[in-house]
Scaffold this active site. Structure first.
Site, PDB file in Angstrom:
ATOM      1  N   LYS A  45       0.829  -1.215   0.000  1.00  0.00           N
ATOM      2  CA  LYS A  45       0.000   0.000   0.000  1.00  0.00           C
ATOM      3  C   LYS A  45       0.855   1.253   0.000  1.00  0.00           C
ATOM      4  O   LYS A  45       0.476   2.266  -0.585  1.00  0.00           O
ATOM      5  CB  LYS A  45      -0.974  -0.005   1.186  1.00  0.00           C
ATOM      6  CG  LYS A  45      -2.054  -1.052   1.016  1.00  0.00           C
ATOM      7  CD  LYS A  45      -3.314  -0.773   1.793  1.00  0.00           C
ATOM      8  CE  LYS A  45      -4.362  -1.809   1.395  1.00  0.00           C
ATOM      9  NZ  LYS A  45      -5.624  -1.655   2.092  1.00  0.00           N
ATOM     10  N   LYS A  82      -3.780  -9.974  -6.321  1.00  0.00           N
ATOM     11  CA  LYS A  82      -5.025 -10.238  -5.601  1.00  0.00           C
ATOM     12  C   LYS A  82      -6.180  -9.376  -6.118  1.00  0.00           C
ATOM     13  O   LYS A  82      -5.977  -8.208  -6.414  1.00  0.00           O
ATOM     14  CB  LYS A  82      -4.768  -9.917  -4.116  1.00  0.00           C
ATOM     15  CG  LYS A  82      -5.818 -10.395  -3.161  1.00  0.00           C
ATOM     16  CD  LYS A  82      -5.582  -9.836  -1.757  1.00  0.00           C
ATOM     17  CE  LYS A  82      -6.248  -8.494  -1.586  1.00  0.00           C
ATOM     18  NZ  LYS A  82      -6.669  -8.150  -0.237  1.00  0.00           N
ATOM     19  N   LYS A 117     -10.702  -4.643  -3.615  1.00  0.00           N
ATOM     20  CA  LYS A 117     -11.795  -3.704  -3.884  1.00  0.00           C
ATOM     21  C   LYS A 117     -11.312  -2.290  -4.159  1.00  0.00           C
ATOM     22  O   LYS A 117     -12.025  -1.500  -4.758  1.00  0.00           O
ATOM     23  CB  LYS A 117     -12.831  -3.730  -2.769  1.00  0.00           C
ATOM     24  CG  LYS A 117     -12.334  -3.360  -1.398  1.00  0.00           C
ATOM     25  CD  LYS A 117     -13.517  -3.367  -0.441  1.00  0.00           C
ATOM     26  CE  LYS A 117     -13.238  -4.133   0.822  1.00  0.00           C
ATOM     27  NZ  LYS A 117     -12.075  -3.671   1.565  1.00  0.00           N
TER      28      LYS A 117
HETATM   29  P1  ATP Z   1      -8.410  -3.015   0.083  1.00  0.00           P
HETATM   30  O1  ATP Z   1      -8.291  -3.049  -1.392  1.00  0.00           O
HETATM   31  O2  ATP Z   1      -9.068  -1.789   0.615  1.00  0.00           O
HETATM   32  O3  ATP Z   1      -7.131  -3.351   0.797  1.00  0.00           O
HETATM   33  P2  ATP Z   1      -9.430  -5.671  -0.027  1.00  0.00           P
HETATM   34  O4  ATP Z   1     -10.298  -5.847  -1.203  1.00  0.00           O
HETATM   35  O5  ATP Z   1      -8.054  -6.203  -0.114  1.00  0.00           O
HETATM   36  O6  ATP Z   1      -9.419  -4.169   0.434  1.00  0.00           O
HETATM   37  P3  ATP Z   1     -10.025  -6.295   2.684  1.00  0.00           P
HETATM   38  O7  ATP Z   1     -11.010  -5.405   3.339  1.00  0.00           O
HETATM   39  O8  ATP Z   1      -8.589  -6.021   2.940  1.00  0.00           O
HETATM   40  O9  ATP Z   1     -10.240  -6.351   1.126  1.00  0.00           O
HETATM   41  O10 ATP Z   1     -10.316  -7.797   3.029  1.00  0.00           O
HETATM   42  C1  ATP Z   1     -11.512  -8.292   3.570  1.00  0.00           C
HETATM   43  C2  ATP Z   1     -11.419  -9.766   3.812  1.00  0.00           C
HETATM   44  O11 ATP Z   1     -11.539 -10.447   2.593  1.00  0.00           O
HETATM   45  C3  ATP Z   1     -10.084 -10.203   4.413  1.00  0.00           C
HETATM   46  O12 ATP Z   1     -10.326 -11.302   5.255  1.00  0.00           O
HETATM   47  C4  ATP Z   1      -9.302 -10.638   3.228  1.00  0.00           C
HETATM   48  O13 ATP Z   1      -8.351 -11.607   3.536  1.00  0.00           O
HETATM   49  C5  ATP Z   1     -10.383 -11.205   2.324  1.00  0.00           C
HETATM   50  N1  ATP Z   1     -10.033 -10.962   0.936  1.00  0.00           N
HETATM   51  C6  ATP Z   1      -9.924  -9.777   0.309  1.00  0.00           C
HETATM   52  N2  ATP Z   1      -9.598  -9.923  -0.963  1.00  0.00           N
HETATM   53  C7  ATP Z   1      -9.492 -11.252  -1.156  1.00  0.00           C
HETATM   54  C8  ATP Z   1      -9.193 -12.055  -2.278  1.00  0.00           C
HETATM   55  N3  ATP Z   1      -8.910 -11.513  -3.443  1.00  0.00           N
HETATM   56  N4  ATP Z   1      -9.196 -13.382  -2.133  1.00  0.00           N
HETATM   57  C9  ATP Z   1      -9.501 -13.942  -0.950  1.00  0.00           C
HETATM   58  N5  ATP Z   1      -9.801 -13.253   0.147  1.00  0.00           N
HETATM   59  C10 ATP Z   1      -9.797 -11.931   0.057  1.00  0.00           C
END
Ligand code: ATP
Ligand code: LTN
Length: 334
Positions: free
Chosen positions: A118, A200, A203
């Site tokens: 990040k 990954k 969002k």
């Molecule tokens: P940001 O982009 O704001 O970092 P994010 O999409 O990575 O957000 P988080 O809020 O960090 O999502 O994650 C929420 C939950 O969903 C966490 O438990 C994370 O491990 C899981 N998660 C997020 N993205 C994935 C993914 N691509 N595959 C599997 N699990 C995920």
């Protein structure tokens, strides 16, 4: 409860309202939360304080925080069984976070991969909050004495740091915190981006992202465009075929089939058949969730009653731990 029934173990998990929830949020986290809600005492949080570690538009953050609650419920989380709340409504998280920060090493935080990723992405705004993010996450978990933390693979390192901090604190002051375990799903632990299957699905990175609230036609279009390879063979091979392997994992997580079963079902068929089939499986998985979430999102009074009740219950539990911690470190009782 029966007289001698062992106490249910406790679960804590949360998702940032930093963007619309994705298929990754669902498969990596929420799906598991639902499966655990009967067997455990669960707290499921909307971690808005974590979201502001990168810049947010205030009106969007507010709207997404409430809508995220509607989506949790639409996924099958029952407010009567789980404590569901918004992180900033329970001040004990921030209070414990300060204390834990004084038991966390600069070097430990510097090694966190999410921070490095990040910080690289937001090079013009690398704040102290972004750096100490895992300390707040440790406070979220430890303030409830959680036994289990259901998350996707990317959060394992943070849960391990949380254990290290808890262990260190317990070592100095005697048993204070329960040591939590990460709970990571077998299928869907790491849903990759459809545009770049080596990173990954996230969002805050709209490219290659399938959102839980996407319309069926958009989901179909996104899967048809998914990056694959040119040998037209549906086979799981993460190294050489990351795109197809990701689609296979998604298909299996959506349908409950094993990888072997899926490979057999698509043997001899090209990607032109496979990709729309994956899309269909996701469309059918998300359809009822989207419809229910749309209905709930319109009912603001109901959502407010759920998050207010959740914050009250969470705060009661959190205060017990905080009081114990303040006493141990030597603060004068209020
Ligand atoms: P940001 O982009 O704001 O970092 P994010 O999409 O990575 O957000 P988080 O809020 O960090 O999502 O994650 C929420 C939950 O969903 C966490 O438990 C994370 O491990 C899981 N998660 C997020 N993205 C994935 C993914 N691509 N595959 C599997 N699990 C995920
Ligand atoms: N860092 C997590 C969100 C999160 C969390 C938590 C997850 C904040 N606090 C406590 C589990 C337990 C993420 O998904 N990025």
């Amino acid at each position: 409860m029966e007289a001698n029934a062992p106490a249910k173990k406790r679960i804590f998990s949360g998702i940032q309202p930093s963007g619309e929830l994705t298929l990754g949020s669902y498969m990596g986290a929420i799906k598991n939360w639902v499966s655990l809600q009967d067997e455990y005492n669960c707290l499921y949080c909307i971690v808005d304080m974590h979201a502001i570690t990168v810049r947010q538009n205030p009106a969007d953050l507010r709207r997404r925080s409430v809508n995220q609650l509607a989506q949790y419920i639409a996924c099958g989380l029952d407010p009567a069984k789980n404590i569901m709340f918004i992180q900033s409504h329970v001040p004990q998280h921030a209070e414990l976070s300060w204390v834990l920060g004084c038991y966390t090493q600069f070097g430990e935080l510097s090694r966190m991969t999410q921070f490095k990723d990040k910080a690289a992405k937001h090079a013009d705004n690398i704040t102290a909050g972004l750096f100490t993010y895992p300390v707040l996450m440790a406070a979220d978990i430890l303030v409830y004495q959680a036994d289990l933390v259901p998350v996707g693979q990317d959060q394992k390192q943070h849960v391990e740091l949380c254990r290290d901090i808890a262990q260190r604190f317990n070592g100095v002051y005697g048993d204070t915190f329960t040591l939590p375990e990460p709970f990571i799903p077998k299928m869907g632990a790491r849903v990759m981006s459809l545009g770049d299957p080596t990173s990954k699905m996230s969002k805050s990175d709209p490219d290659g992202c399938v959102y839980m609230m996407d319309k069926p036609e958009d989901i179909m279009c996104k899967f048809k465009r998914a990056v694959t390879d040119c040998d037209a063979c549906v086979k799981f091979d993460k190294e050489n075929k990351p795109g197809i392997s990701n689609l296979l994992s998604i298909y299996c997580a959506a349908t409950g089939k094993t990888v072997d079963e899926a490979e057999a079902a698509f043997a001899g068929q090209g990607y032109g058949i496979f990709k729309p089939a994956v899309a269909e499986s996701v469309i059918e998985l998300l359809r009822p969730i989207r419809e229910e979430a749309e209905r709930l999102t319109a009912d603001k009074a109901y959502l407010e009653s759920v998050y207010k009740d959740g914050a009250q219950k969470a705060s009661y539990l959190a205060e017990k731990t905080l009081r114990k911690v303040y006493k141990k470190v030597g603060f004068v009782a209020r």
